[in-house]
Design a protein around this motif. Sequence first.
Motif, PDB file in Angstrom:
ATOM      1  N   VAL A  19       0.839  -1.204   0.000  1.00 47.91           N
ATOM      2  CA  VAL A  19       0.000   0.000   0.000  1.00 47.91           C
ATOM      3  C   VAL A  19       0.870   1.248   0.000  1.00 47.91           C
ATOM      4  N   ASP A  20       1.905   1.262   0.835  1.00 47.18           N
ATOM      5  CA  ASP A  20       2.799   2.416   0.886  1.00 47.18           C
ATOM      6  C   ASP A  20       3.460   2.670  -0.463  1.00 47.18           C
ATOM      7  N   CYS A  21       3.928   1.604  -1.097  1.00 44.91           N
ATOM      8  CA  CYS A  21       4.561   1.733  -2.407  1.00 44.91           C
ATOM      9  C   CYS A  21       3.563   2.245  -3.436  1.00 44.91           C
ATOM     10  N   ALA A  22       2.381   1.661  -3.461  1.00 45.58           N
ATOM     11  CA  ALA A  22       1.351   2.073  -4.422  1.00 45.58           C
ATOM     12  C   ALA A  22       0.980   3.540  -4.210  1.00 45.58           C
ATOM     13  N   ARG A  23       0.801   3.930  -2.959  1.00 45.28           N
ATOM     14  CA  ARG A  23       0.454   5.326  -2.656  1.00 45.28           C
ATOM     15  C   ARG A  23       1.569   6.256  -3.129  1.00 45.28           C
ATOM     16  N   TYR A  24       2.812   5.870  -2.883  1.00 44.99           N
ATOM     17  CA  TYR A  24       3.959   6.667  -3.313  1.00 44.99           C
ATOM     18  C   TYR A  24       3.944   6.861  -4.838  1.00 44.99           C
ATOM     19  N   VAL A  25       3.771   5.763  -5.559  1.00 43.85           N
ATOM     20  CA  VAL A  25       3.758   5.828  -7.031  1.00 43.85           C
ATOM     21  C   VAL A  25       2.597   6.698  -7.513  1.00 43.85           C
ATOM     22  N   HIS A  30       0.848  11.952  -9.809  1.00 39.49           N
ATOM     23  CA  HIS A  30      -0.198  12.973  -9.692  1.00 39.49           C
ATOM     24  C   HIS A  30      -1.583  12.413 -10.004  1.00 39.49           C
ATOM     25  N   VAL A  31      -1.825  11.220  -9.452  1.00 43.71           N
ATOM     26  CA  VAL A  31      -3.140  10.612  -9.597  1.00 43.71           C
ATOM     27  C   VAL A  31      -4.054  11.248  -8.549  1.00 43.71           C
ATOM     28  N   HIS A  32      -5.263  11.536  -8.946  1.00 44.31           N
ATOM     29  CA  HIS A  32      -6.243  12.216  -8.094  1.00 44.31           C
ATOM     30  C   HIS A  32      -6.387  11.497  -6.755  1.00 44.31           C
ATOM     31  N   PRO A  33      -6.472  12.242  -5.658  1.00 38.37           N
ATOM     32  CA  PRO A  33      -6.608  11.620  -4.335  1.00 38.37           C
ATOM     33  C   PRO A  33      -7.881  10.777  -4.182  1.00 38.37           C
ATOM     34  N   GLN A  34      -8.861  10.958  -5.051  1.00 37.01           N
ATOM     35  CA  GLN A  34     -10.085  10.165  -4.966  1.00 37.01           C
ATOM     36  C   GLN A  34     -10.079   8.978  -5.937  1.00 37.01           C
ATOM     37  N   ALA A  35      -8.900   8.629  -6.441  1.00 36.60           N
ATOM     38  CA  ALA A  35      -8.793   7.454  -7.308  1.00 36.60           C
ATOM     39  C   ALA A  35      -8.711   6.198  -6.438  1.00 36.60           C
ATOM     40  N   ASP A  36      -9.179   5.089  -6.974  1.00 40.36           N
ATOM     41  CA  ASP A  36      -9.186   3.818  -6.262  1.00 40.36           C
ATOM     42  C   ASP A  36      -8.341   2.795  -7.007  1.00 40.36           C
ATOM     43  N   LEU A  37      -7.637   1.962  -6.227  1.00 37.90           N
ATOM     44  CA  LEU A  37      -6.785   0.910  -6.773  1.00 37.90           C
ATOM     45  C   LEU A  37      -7.007  -0.351  -5.963  1.00 37.90           C
ATOM     46  N   ALA A  38      -7.011  -1.489  -6.635  1.00 36.70           N
ATOM     47  CA  ALA A  38      -7.075  -2.787  -5.962  1.00 36.70           C
ATOM     48  C   ALA A  38      -5.835  -3.585  -6.339  1.00 36.70           C
ATOM     49  N   THR A 114       4.445  -4.214  -8.314  1.00 34.13           N
ATOM     50  CA  THR A 114       3.355  -3.287  -7.995  1.00 34.13           C
ATOM     51  C   THR A 114       3.528  -1.998  -8.779  1.00 34.13           C
ATOM     52  N   THR A 115       4.743  -1.466  -8.771  1.00 35.39           N
ATOM     53  CA  THR A 115       5.053  -0.247  -9.525  1.00 35.39           C
ATOM     54  C   THR A 115       4.801  -0.468 -11.014  1.00 35.39           C
ATOM     55  N   HIS A 116       5.269  -1.590 -11.531  1.00 37.28           N
ATOM     56  CA  HIS A 116       5.097  -1.933 -12.941  1.00 37.28           C
ATOM     57  C   HIS A 116       3.611  -2.004 -13.304  1.00 37.28           C
ATOM     58  N   GLY A 117       2.851  -2.684 -12.462  1.00 38.20           N
ATOM     59  CA  GLY A 117       1.425  -2.841 -12.716  1.00 38.20           C
ATOM     60  C   GLY A 117       0.682  -1.508 -12.712  1.00 38.20           C
ATOM     61  N   ILE A 118       1.040  -0.627 -11.779  1.00 36.04           N
ATOM     62  CA  ILE A 118       0.394   0.687 -11.715  1.00 36.04           C
ATOM     63  C   ILE A 118       0.723   1.500 -12.962  1.00 36.04           C
TER      64      ILE A 118
END
Length: 154
Positions: A19-25, A30-38, A114-118
């Motif tokens: 989660v920390d890595c995904a949030r960092y990426v 500059h992805v909107h703070p209201q975006a969702d990721l699974a 995770t970074t690659h997938g995002i």
Amino acid sequence: MSIDVLNETDVEVDELELVDCARYVLERMHVHPQADLAITLVDEPAMETLHVRWMDLPGPTDVMSFPMDELRPGTETTPSDPGMLGDVVLCPTVAARQAAEAGHATEEELLLLTTHGILHLLGFDHAEKEEEKEMFELQRQLLLTFLAGRGRGA
């Protein structure tokens, strides 16, 4: 920003680190703070099923991305649109083999994937040589800066 992790395997994974890595990426892109990721972790049979169904390729793979709202990176002044970014599916046992071959920890391989997938969810690809160069350099920068800041509350 909502980031959900679902571990459908018996493999212990540091979900908070993912989660920390995904949030960092997402923040750096500059992805909107209201975006969702699974982020979903699956075993090899489940990953193989997805790989065959969606890519028509045999065997399990390490990571697959399933975009939803086709969000793209924003800028410092204008974030992306809000919405559902999509799903990143990881296979920890494939990641563990790749990590062993590369000489680093499975945890680091999962962060890389995770970074690659995002980045795939954000429209990056590596089918062409120039695209690959751009995506892999960005992936490298994001992961290295995340790992460097990890012990300092970044």
